[in-house]
Design a protein around this motif. Structure first.
Motif, mmCIF file in Angstrom:
data_model
loop_
_atom_site.group_PDB
_atom_site.id
_atom_site.type_symbol
_atom_site.label_atom_id
_atom_site.label_comp_id
_atom_site.label_asym_id
_atom_site.label_seq_id
_atom_site.Cartn_x
_atom_site.Cartn_y
_atom_site.Cartn_z
ATOM 1 N N THR A 22 31.243 74.479 14.076
ATOM 2 C CA THR A 22 30.091 75.138 13.452
ATOM 3 C C THR A 22 29.413 76.080 14.438
ATOM 4 O O THR A 22 29.013 77.194 14.073
ATOM 5 N N HIS A 39 21.607 74.081 13.555
ATOM 6 C CA HIS A 39 22.579 74.039 12.461
ATOM 7 C C HIS A 39 23.847 73.298 12.908
ATOM 8 O O HIS A 39 24.396 72.476 12.157
ATOM 9 N N SER A 40 24.305 73.576 14.115
ATOM 10 C CA SER A 40 25.516 72.935 14.638
ATOM 11 C C SER A 40 25.315 71.441 14.833
ATOM 12 O O SER A 40 26.212 70.640 14.531
ATOM 13 N N ASP A 58 18.386 78.437 16.069
ATOM 14 C CA ASP A 58 18.839 78.081 14.723
ATOM 15 C C ASP A 58 20.315 77.698 14.732
ATOM 16 O O ASP A 58 20.740 76.783 14.019
ATOM 17 N N ALA A 59 21.108 78.390 15.543
ATOM 18 C CA ALA A 59 22.538 78.095 15.630
ATOM 19 C C ALA A 59 22.762 76.699 16.209
ATOM 20 O O ALA A 59 23.602 75.934 15.708
ATOM 21 N N ASP A 107 21.951 88.014 12.951
ATOM 22 C CA ASP A 107 21.557 87.375 11.697
ATOM 23 C C ASP A 107 20.950 85.986 11.905
ATOM 24 O O ASP A 107 20.377 85.416 10.971
ATOM 25 N N MET A 108 21.070 85.436 13.112
ATOM 26 C CA MET A 108 20.606 84.076 13.378
ATOM 27 C C MET A 108 20.176 83.986 14.836
ATOM 28 O O MET A 108 20.793 84.618 15.700
ATOM 29 N N SER A 109 19.140 83.206 15.112
ATOM 30 C CA SER A 109 18.724 83.008 16.506
ATOM 31 C C SER A 109 19.583 81.913 17.135
ATOM 32 O O SER A 109 20.208 81.107 16.422
ATOM 33 N N CYS A 167 28.624 79.998 14.077
ATOM 34 C CA CYS A 167 27.244 80.487 14.187
ATOM 35 C C CYS A 167 27.094 81.543 15.278
ATOM 36 O O CYS A 167 26.219 82.419 15.180
ATOM 37 N N LYS A 205 27.188 84.954 13.967
ATOM 38 C CA LYS A 205 25.928 85.358 13.336
ATOM 39 C C LYS A 205 24.863 85.690 14.383
ATOM 40 O O LYS A 205 24.071 86.610 14.200
ATOM 41 N N VAL A 206 24.849 84.931 15.484
ATOM 42 C CA VAL A 206 23.899 85.215 16.564
ATOM 43 C C VAL A 206 24.202 86.575 17.171
ATOM 44 O O VAL A 206 23.299 87.390 17.400
#
Length: 142
Positions: A74, A95-96, A91-92, A86-88, A78, A81-82
């Motif tokens: 994950t 989420h992971s 957050d990554a 699109d993602m900090s 992510c 996206k970082v």
């Protein structure tokens, strides 16, 4: 006949070589448990406690393995996206960790169910897949 005598001579030489190697090994201080160098002693008033080895259950080991595999997979997704913005990174990581926890719990549950209900083989694989999928479904929210 001479060839057989030569072969026997080679075997005898090989046996002598092994005996010599074993004798050298026995003279080696390391093989006798002798350690050279400074010996460490605890400071006065302190105690050294032996730590017993950790024995984990197969279910716990499988759960930990699931957590690592799902969490790192994950995180790899992510990171794209970082990189794209699109993602900090926080957050990554969150989420992971969340997905890794779900994967670990699902893997542990699947291992426990498979161990209890089957002896492996195709039935064990089917129980593992069904349990892991069901637990992941129940713990994951869209």
């Amino acid at each position: 006949m001479q060839q057989q005598a030569t072969m026997n001579g080679m075997n005898a030489a090989a046996g002598q070589g092994r005996a010599q190697t074993m004798a050298q090994h026995q003279d080696n201080p390391i093989s006798q448990g002798v350690v050279s160098g400074p010996v460490m002693h605890p400071a006065p008033g302190t105690h050294i406690m032996a730590v017993p080895p950790v024995h984990s259950s197969p279910v716990f080991a499988a759960g930990l393995f699931g957590l690592v595999v799902v969490g790192t997979g994950t995180m790899g997704a992510c990171l794209h996206k970082v990189h794209a913005g699109d993602m900090s990174m926080g957050d990554a990581v969150n989420h992971s960790l969340a997905r890794g926890a779900v994967g670990g719990i699902a893997t542990a549950a699947a291992t426990a169910a498979s161990s209890a209900l089957s002896r492996g083989g195709l039935l064990g694989l089917a129980v593992t897949l069904a349990t892991a999928t069901g637990v992941s479904y129940l713990l994951s929210k869209p």
